[in-house]
Design a protein around this motif. Structure first.
Motif, PDB file in Angstrom:
ATOM      1  N   ALA A   1      -4.690   4.536  16.250  1.00 53.28           N
ATOM      2  CA  ALA A   1      -3.341   4.694  15.779  1.00 53.28           C
ATOM      3  C   ALA A   1      -2.453   3.592  15.766  1.00 53.28           C
ATOM      4  CB  ALA A   1      -2.532   5.914  16.663  1.00 53.28           C
ATOM      5  N   GLU A   2      -2.523   2.694  16.880  1.00 56.37           N
ATOM      6  CA  GLU A   2      -1.689   1.639  16.888  1.00 56.37           C
ATOM      7  C   GLU A   2      -2.056   0.564  15.953  1.00 56.37           C
ATOM      8  OE1 GLU A   2      -1.954   3.651  20.509  1.00 56.37           O
ATOM      9  OE2 GLU A   2      -3.616   2.728  19.538  1.00 56.37           O
ATOM     10  N   GLU A   3      -3.280   0.375  15.721  1.00 56.01           N
ATOM     11  CA  GLU A   3      -3.651  -0.440  14.462  1.00 56.01           C
ATOM     12  C   GLU A   3      -3.433  -0.160  13.116  1.00 56.01           C
ATOM     13  OE1 GLU A   3      -7.787  -0.889  14.901  1.00 56.01           O
ATOM     14  OE2 GLU A   3      -7.822  -1.959  17.072  1.00 56.01           O
TER      15      GLU A   3
ATOM     16  N   MET B   1      -0.349   1.826  12.621  1.00 57.15           N
ATOM     17  CA  MET B   1       0.853   1.588  12.812  1.00 57.15           C
ATOM     18  C   MET B   1       1.240   0.118  12.576  1.00 57.15           C
ATOM     19  SD  MET B   1       2.229   4.502  12.914  1.00 57.15           S
ATOM     20  CE  MET B   1       4.029   4.152  12.910  1.00 57.15           C
ATOM     21  N   ALA B   2       0.382  -0.785  12.866  1.00 55.15           N
ATOM     22  CA  ALA B   2       0.604  -2.197  12.843  1.00 55.15           C
ATOM     23  C   ALA B   2       0.407  -2.483  11.318  1.00 55.15           C
ATOM     24  CB  ALA B   2      -0.194  -3.159  13.574  1.00 55.15           C
TER      25      ALA B   2
END
Length: 192
Positions: A107-109, A111-112
């Motif tokens: 998820a964090e990747e 979102m980036a």
């Protein structure tokens, strides 16, 4: 911030391919192909799984070199080659044609990636879309419903225990009977 758009064709009964992986029932004529090209050319990248990417890479890199593929098919070959592609695969180590291999949906990747400048990101493939949906990462659904019932096959949406409220953002009917349905996530769920 860029959006992730699940972009897919399906039969009226909700399948994206028949049991033998056939998609010849898709009704893609020049009118529809032009519309798809217009939408996809505005994207900032394609997000696919390995199988979809390999199928695309078998045909599109040189499709415009064949005179039989003049018109929207040749136009899409250029769009596909030039577009950044992100292939999610745990087995693929490298890929050509402006492609970045990503091994897991994190998820964090994602979102980036969404935070980077450029157009929205077109998500294709039911399996990959299920992974994105499980992490609540899909912003819009662009569904192209083809006028055919195929009875069984691979569903566009896998079974889930999660409900996602959507808002109709637009529709378009094509002369060949295909209907485009565009949905975006609802800001607030409707009263029940």
């Amino acid at each position: 911030m860029r959006k992730i758009i699940y972009f897919m064709s399906m039969s009226v009964d909700g399948y994206i391919e028949s049991p033998d992986k056939d998609i010849h029932w898709h009704h893609v004529d020049d009118e529809l192909h032009h519309a798809l090209n217009e939408r996809l050319a505005a994207m900032g990248g394609f997000l696919h799984g390995r199988v979809v990417h390999e199928l695309m890479a078998e045909f599109w890199p040189t499709a415009d070199q064949d005179p039989a593929n003049a018109g929207p098919t040749a136009d899409f070959a250029v769009i596909w080659r030039d577009m950044p592609k992100y292939v999610y695969s745990r087995t693929l180590q490298r890929a050509d044609w402006n492609t970045t291999v990503v091994h897991d949906v994190v998820a964090e990747e994602v979102m980036a990636l969404k935070a980077q400048p450029g157009g929205d990101l077109a998500l294709g493939g039911a399996g990959l879309a299920a992974s994105f949906a499980a992490l609540d990462l899909i912003d819009e659904y662009w569904i192209y419903v083809h006028p055919v019932l195929i009875g069984r096959g691979k569903p566009m949406f896998p079974s889930t225990d999660t409900m996602t409220d959507l808002r109709l953002a637009g529709t378009m009917a094509f002369g060949n009977g295909v209907v485009e349905l565009r949905y975006e996530r609802a800001e607030e769920p409707p009263a029940r």
